[in-house]
Every structure is written in structure tokens, then in C-alpha cells.
Design a protein around this motif. Structure first.
Motif, PDB file in Angstrom:
ATOM      1  N   ARG A  48       7.985  -5.414  -4.075  1.00 59.93           N
ATOM      2  CA  ARG A  48       6.609  -4.752  -4.506  1.00 59.93           C
ATOM      3  C   ARG A  48       5.545  -5.071  -3.384  1.00 59.93           C
ATOM      4  NH1 ARG A  48      11.001  -5.173  -8.244  1.00 59.93           N
ATOM      5  NH2 ARG A  48      10.072  -4.724 -10.425  1.00 59.93           N
ATOM      6  N   HIS A  49       6.193  -4.968  -1.549  1.00 61.48           N
ATOM      7  CA  HIS A  49       5.052  -4.551  -0.807  1.00 61.48           C
ATOM      8  C   HIS A  49       4.041  -5.622  -0.832  1.00 61.48           C
ATOM      9  CE1 HIS A  49       7.218  -1.400  -0.805  1.00 61.48           C
ATOM     10  NE2 HIS A  49       6.797  -0.365  -1.762  1.00 61.48           N
ATOM     11  N   GLU A 308       0.506   6.606   0.761  1.00 60.85           N
ATOM     12  CA  GLU A 308       0.924   6.283  -0.106  1.00 60.85           C
ATOM     13  C   GLU A 308       2.409   6.847  -1.141  1.00 60.85           C
ATOM     14  OE1 GLU A 308      -2.799   7.709  -2.105  1.00 60.85           O
ATOM     15  OE2 GLU A 308      -4.041   7.161  -0.431  1.00 60.85           O
ATOM     16  N   GLN A 309       2.319   8.192  -1.207  1.00 55.91           N
ATOM     17  CA  GLN A 309       3.766   8.565  -1.232  1.00 55.91           C
ATOM     18  C   GLN A 309       5.745   7.384  -1.405  1.00 55.91           C
ATOM     19  OE1 GLN A 309       4.802  12.565  -2.845  1.00 55.91           O
ATOM     20  NE2 GLN A 309       2.608  12.531  -2.098  1.00 55.91           N
ATOM     21  N   VAL A 311       4.242   4.300   1.025  1.00 59.47           N
ATOM     22  CA  VAL A 311       4.934   2.831  -0.329  1.00 59.47           C
ATOM     23  C   VAL A 311       5.246   3.207  -1.471  1.00 59.47           C
ATOM     24  CG1 VAL A 311       3.260   1.192  -0.687  1.00 59.47           C
ATOM     25  CG2 VAL A 311       2.814   1.951   1.338  1.00 59.47           C
ATOM     26  N   ARG A 312       4.735   4.476  -2.241  1.00 56.80           N
ATOM     27  CA  ARG A 312       4.973   4.195  -4.220  1.00 56.80           C
ATOM     28  C   ARG A 312       6.552   4.000  -4.541  1.00 56.80           C
ATOM     29  NH1 ARG A 312       1.178   7.087  -5.083  1.00 56.80           N
ATOM     30  NH2 ARG A 312       2.478   8.780  -5.342  1.00 56.80           N
ATOM     31  N   LEU A 313       7.063   5.138  -3.669  1.00 60.20           N
ATOM     32  CA  LEU A 313       8.442   5.545  -4.247  1.00 60.20           C
ATOM     33  C   LEU A 313       9.324   4.486  -3.223  1.00 60.20           C
ATOM     34  CD1 LEU A 313       8.143   9.285  -4.270  1.00 60.20           C
ATOM     35  CD2 LEU A 313       7.676   7.563  -5.799  1.00 60.20           C
ATOM     36  N   ARG A 315      10.144   1.271  -2.878  1.00 59.82           N
ATOM     37  CA  ARG A 315      10.133   0.544  -3.997  1.00 59.82           C
ATOM     38  C   ARG A 315      11.872   0.662  -4.199  1.00 59.82           C
ATOM     39  NH1 ARG A 315      10.851  -1.063  -8.447  1.00 59.82           N
ATOM     40  NH2 ARG A 315      10.137   0.358  -9.353  1.00 59.82           N
ATOM     41  N   ALA A 334      -5.687   3.586  -1.974  1.00 59.49           N
ATOM     42  CA  ALA A 334      -4.693   3.660  -2.787  1.00 59.49           C
ATOM     43  C   ALA A 334      -3.700   2.685  -3.025  1.00 59.49           C
ATOM     44  CB  ALA A 334      -4.462   5.365  -3.194  1.00 59.49           C
ATOM     45  N   VAL A 335      -3.531   2.667  -0.894  1.00 56.10           N
ATOM     46  CA  VAL A 335      -2.196   2.190  -0.725  1.00 56.10           C
ATOM     47  C   VAL A 335      -2.066   0.083  -1.141  1.00 56.10           C
ATOM     48  CG1 VAL A 335      -0.830   1.220   1.256  1.00 56.10           C
ATOM     49  CG2 VAL A 335      -2.046   3.142   1.152  1.00 56.10           C
ATOM     50  N   SER A 337      -3.365  -0.402  -3.274  1.00 59.98           N
ATOM     51  CA  SER A 337      -3.217  -1.442  -4.435  1.00 59.98           C
ATOM     52  C   SER A 337      -1.944  -1.426  -5.142  1.00 59.98           C
ATOM     53  CB  SER A 337      -3.984  -0.045  -6.127  1.00 59.98           C
ATOM     54  OG  SER A 337      -3.464   1.401  -5.310  1.00 59.98           O
ATOM     55  N   GLN A 338      -1.187  -1.120  -4.370  1.00 61.28           N
ATOM     56  CA  GLN A 338       0.490  -0.850  -5.015  1.00 61.28           C
ATOM     57  C   GLN A 338       0.818  -2.030  -3.807  1.00 61.28           C
ATOM     58  OE1 GLN A 338       2.352   1.742  -5.595  1.00 61.28           O
ATOM     59  NE2 GLN A 338       0.361   2.637  -6.549  1.00 61.28           N
TER      60      GLN A 338
END
Length: 517
Positions: A48-49, A308-309, A311-313, A315, A334-335, A337-338
């Protein structure tokens, strides 16, 4: 029930789990270390970073070391950059001293020195196994970041990649990139692309060429070429322990855009190649990006959006990413928040800007019944941090000022002789030591230009009626004749930042990709 007992019960309820964890230390209340109030981060939540932040000298590097050691012991491989070259000591057991014994006693743990399996890498090949990537794998977006190109110049670079895609020209190193640029900016090449791609002005081409030459003069052009690094080599274990891969960038630390972008290219390739994993009990790999602010400094919007993408994906591929920097504001919102896990070392408040950054940081923490967050953040000692993570159910834990557990390995570089002996004996050092120069865009275009020049010369000197010049082999067929191009024909692996403007190949249709190319 006393305040101390209430606090201890609250921390235990928030952090206690029967699952494997990273043991970060014990919580502090009003200056007292409460050893029973253990602060843990479940391995399951490592993908979850997270963020490790704090002022210079606050102990961030040692926190990175603690994470790497415990992940390795749990069988999880780790990749991290070694900015100052002082993390290689992880390979050797540390030595106990009074300060370490006192810290261990305060935490109620035994300090047992231990070394961990380490693989050493570098971008120059002088400080570890050589890490390389082809120009093709980097793609136009990452290269634009390295060359510090503006939007117009980045657009031209994208044209070069599209042309190379369309014509089957494998671009492996900087010589290939320069050759394609020169060919398309003058003569027959400029005429060829005018209708389908647009013209390239000589001034823009000249600027890009100067940027390429400047990078070559800095002596780091060796990172572009074959044999390119295989990301499978990052996911290794030795005797059940995860290998800690250290990218030593101490010899290129004055070129932050280069090494930070290279690390991002590895992340992109990890996303591209790893299969979907879902929720695992522990991650396949944890990636630590030290000096993370360098990634985002002067980065164009398109670049940030793609980070951002990732980091989001990523995982879902079983990979965790931890950003390490001085201020949380160094990371775009935006980063940020991840990032579900936060380890915040002391913050300084010497200037109005510092005070403003402190207020913004305080607002990002959950409310606490036991701490005044702004006071705690400015009074933490070295080796202490304000922690909040996700528990095994994904719920943010109670905020805990934490006395961190000490590393078990050497807190500094290993002796130089040991360092050289270790990387010279590595199988990966032998694997990547010698560069390979396959037939690629440079050779293909050179041959084509020589044939055209020869045909023109023959036509000028011939006294006979002009005869039709034999049609030369297409550039595509030439490309397909090289072993490298055959491999590329089977599968183009450029991570999610590459081939943004190329045609959809069969390989891409099969694998999909983040942007559907």
C-alpha cells in the motif's frame, strides 16, 4: 485506568496482529518509552506504499536500513538507491556498543548483529554490476526528463520513436538516437517524414543533439545499450532471505535526473512484466525511492501523471513503493494520497516556509488524544519518528511517536576491499559487465545512406541512359534480419512510459498495458 495504561491499550489494539510484521519500535508517551506499546507494520500492507520523511540527520537512512533488513529476513526482496554509498554495510553484521544496547534494552529486544544478502549495482559499472536499458525501453517521456527537454523538443523526440517503430528501426544506444535524429532532420530523411510526421527544424534538432552530447561527455552514456537489465534479477532469495539490491549512485549523485529517472524506468518495467497478484500475505518486492523529490523536480505534467498511475496500479502486481524525502510536500498531492504508511522523522521550523510546511504536514495526520502533533514533530530525537500505518484490515492506525528499533548490520559502508571483492565475485557482475553492440538503427541507416549515395554517384558518372535503380531492401526487412530486432519483434518491452506514439503490435494487443498500447 491511568493515562499510560489507556495509551498502551490503545496502541496495542491499533498495531497488534498475529500476521508477519515489520517491527518499527515502541511508542513514546510524555518522553517515556512504553516497551509494551509495540508499533508494527503488517507485511500484507507493504504494497500500500509509504512515505519516510524528515530533516537531514534525523535518521531516515537508518530507518530505510531497518525496513530492508526485516523485509529480507521475511523473504521479501528489496531494491533501493544508495545515494551516498553508505548502505553497503547491510551485508555485514554490525557491532554492538553501549548506545545500541541501551536502545535495545529500552525497547525490550535483544540486539543480535547480522548481515543480509546484498547485490551491488551501479550506472557506471565501476561500483557494482552495470545496470543498462535500451533507448527503446526508456521511451520518449523518460528520455525527455533526462535531457530536460521542453514540450516542443519532447514532441520531436516522440516523432523519432514513432518513425523508428513504423520503419522497424531498433534504437539501442545513444548512437542510434543521434543517427535517427540526424537522418530525419536533413536530406532525404527530412523529405520522407514531411507529409506523415511533419518537419523537424534544424534548431530543435540541434538542441536535442547538444543535450545528447552533453550526457555523453558526462561519462554516463554506458547506461544505454545491451545487455539491458532483466528485472527478474531483482526478485531473488538466498537461503530463504530476500536479496537487498543496492544501486550505488554516489558517483553520479550530481546527475539526479539520470538516476531517479532510471529507477522509475525499472518500476515501469516491473509493472509491464509482472503478472497480476492480488492481495498477498507479503509483497513480491519493495522499492525504496530515496531523495524522491528529485523525481518530481521540474517534471512536466504528463510525467507526473504517469508516475501517479504507476503508484496506483503497481500494487496489484505485489510491489510496494516507499518514497524517502525531507518534506511530505516534496511529493505531489495525487501521489501522496496513495501512500498508506507514514514514518515522519523530526521537522525543523527555522523559517516562515518551514512553519508553513509544518502546518500543512500536521493537517494530514489523524486526530490524536495523546499528542499535540506540531509539538511532537519538532521535538523528536534522532532515531525517533511519528508513525501511522495501515493495519491488516486497511484501517489507519493510532498516531504513535515511536522509538525506532536499531539496524542489526553495519550502519555505514562496508570496508572498500570487501566491497570490491563482493561485486567482482557476483554472477550478475559477469552477466552485465561487457556491452553488446547488435545491428540496430545506426548500422541500418548508415548502410541505407551509403547505398543511396552510391546510386546517385553512379547515375552522375554513367554515360548510358539512366536506368532504374534497383529497389533497395526495405528498412523493415533489414531490421528483421538482426537478432535484436527479432527479439523486439516478438515482444517490445519498454515499460509503460515507452511506445506512446507507436502502432499497436500483436504483442501489445496480447499484453494490453496501462494505456492500452
Amino acid at each position: 485506568m491511568s493515562k499510560r495504561e489507556q495509551f498502551t491499550a490503545s496502541i496495542q489494539k491499533s498495531y497488534q496482529t498475529n500476521k508477519p510484521t515489520i517491527h518499527l519500535g515502541s511508542a513514546i508517551l510524555e518522553g517515556e518509552i512504553i516497551r509494551e506499546a509495540s508499533v508494527n507494520l503488517p507485511l500484507k500492507m507493504m504494497n500500500r506504499h509509504g512515505l519516510i520523511a524528515g530533516a537531514t540527520g534525523s535518521g531516515k537512512t537508518r530507518t530505510l536500513q531497518v525496513f530492508a533488513e526485516q523485509l529480507s529476513a521475511a523473504g521479501v526482496p528489496v531494491f533501493m538507491s544508495d545515494i551516498k554509498g553508505d548502505l553497503s554495510g547491510i551485508a555485514q553484521p554490525g557491532k554492538t556498543n553501549a548506545a545500541l544496547e541501551e536502545r535495545a534494552k529500552a525497547l525490550g529486544i535483544d540486539f543480535v548483529p547480522k548481515g543480509f544478502p546484498v547485490e551491488l549495482y551501479s550506472l557506471s559499472g565501476k561500483l557494482g554490476s552495470q545496470m543498462r536499458a535500451t533507448i527503446l525501453e526508456f521511451g520518449p517521456v523518460l528520455l525527455s526528463k533526462i535531457f530536460d527537454l521542453n514540450d516542443t523538443q519532447s514532441g520531436v523526440l516522440s516523432i523519432l520513436f514513432k518513425y523508428a517503430d513504423d520503419k522497424g528501426l531498433p534504437m539501442v544506444d545513444l548512437n542510434d538516437l543521434k543517427k535517427v535524429l540526424n537522418y530525419l532532420s536533413e536530406g532525404e530523411g527530412a523529405k520522407e517524414i514531411k507529409a506523415d510526421y511533419g518537419s523537424i527544424s534544424s534548431s530543435t534538432a540541434g538542441t536535442i543533439l547538444r543535450k545528447i552530447v552533453a550526457l555523453e561527455q558526462q561519462g554516463v552514456n554506458s547506461i544505454f545499450g545491451e545487455t539491458s537489465f532483466d528485472i527478474d534479477d531483482l526478485i531473488n532469495k538466498v537461503d530463504g532471505q530476500g536479496v537487498i539490491s543496492l544501486l550505488n549512485v554516489s558517483d553520479v549523485q550530481d546527475k539526479p535526473a539520470l538516476f531517479s529517472t532510471f529507477m522509475l524506468s525499472l518500476l515501469a518495467e516491473l509493472y509491464s512484466k509482472l503478472p497480476e497478484a492480488g492481495d498477498l500475505d507479503k509483497p513480491k518486492l519493495v522499492f525504496f525511492l530515496d531523495e524522491a523529490h528529485l523525481l518530481f523536480k521540474d517534471a512536466p505534467k504528463a510525467f507526473q501523471e504517469q508516475i501517479e498511475q504507476v503508484v496506483r496500479l503497481i500494487r496489484s502486481k505485489g510491489v510496494g513503493i516507499f518514497f524517502c524525502t525531507q518534506m511530505s510536500q516534496d511529493i505531489p498531492a495525487a501521489v501522496l494520497s496513495q501512500l498508506g504508511n507514514r514514518v515522519q522523522h523530526v521537522l525543523r521550523s527555522f523559517t516562515p516556509q518551514d512553519a508553513d510546511a509544518l502546518r500543512q504536514t500536521v493537517k494530514t495526520y489523524p486526530r490524536s488524544d495523546y499528542y499535540t502533533i506540531d509539538e511532537v514533530l519538532t521535538t523528536l530525537g534522532i532515531g525517533q519518528a511519528l508513525v501511522t500505518v495501515l493495519n491488516e484490515k486497511g484501517i489507519p492506525t493510532e498516531v504513535a511517536a515511536t522509538h525506532l528499533t536499531p539496524p542489526r548490520s553495519i550502519m555505514g559502508p562496508m570496508p572498500q576491499a570487501d566491497y570490491e571483492r563482493q561485486f567482482n565475485a557476483s554472477d550478475l557482475y559477469q552477466k552485465y559487465k561487457d556491452p553488446v553492440d547488435p545491428e540496430s538503427a545506426y548500422e541500418i541507416l548508415t548502410k541505407r545512406m551509403e547505398r543511396v549515395a552510391q546510386a546517385e554517384e553512379e547515375e552522375k558518372t554513367s554515360t548510358k541512359p539512366a536506368r532504374k535503380i534497383k529497389e533497395e531492401p526495405s528498412m523493415i526487412s533489414e531490421a528483421l534480419s538482426s537478432p535484436l530486432a527479432k527479439q523486439i519483434g516478438r515482444e517490445v518491452v519498454r515499460g509503460i512510459f515507452g511506445m506512446l506514439f507507436g502502432k499497436t503490435t500483436t504483442s501489445r494487443k496480447k499484453t494490453g498495458g496501462l494505456f492500452g498500447f
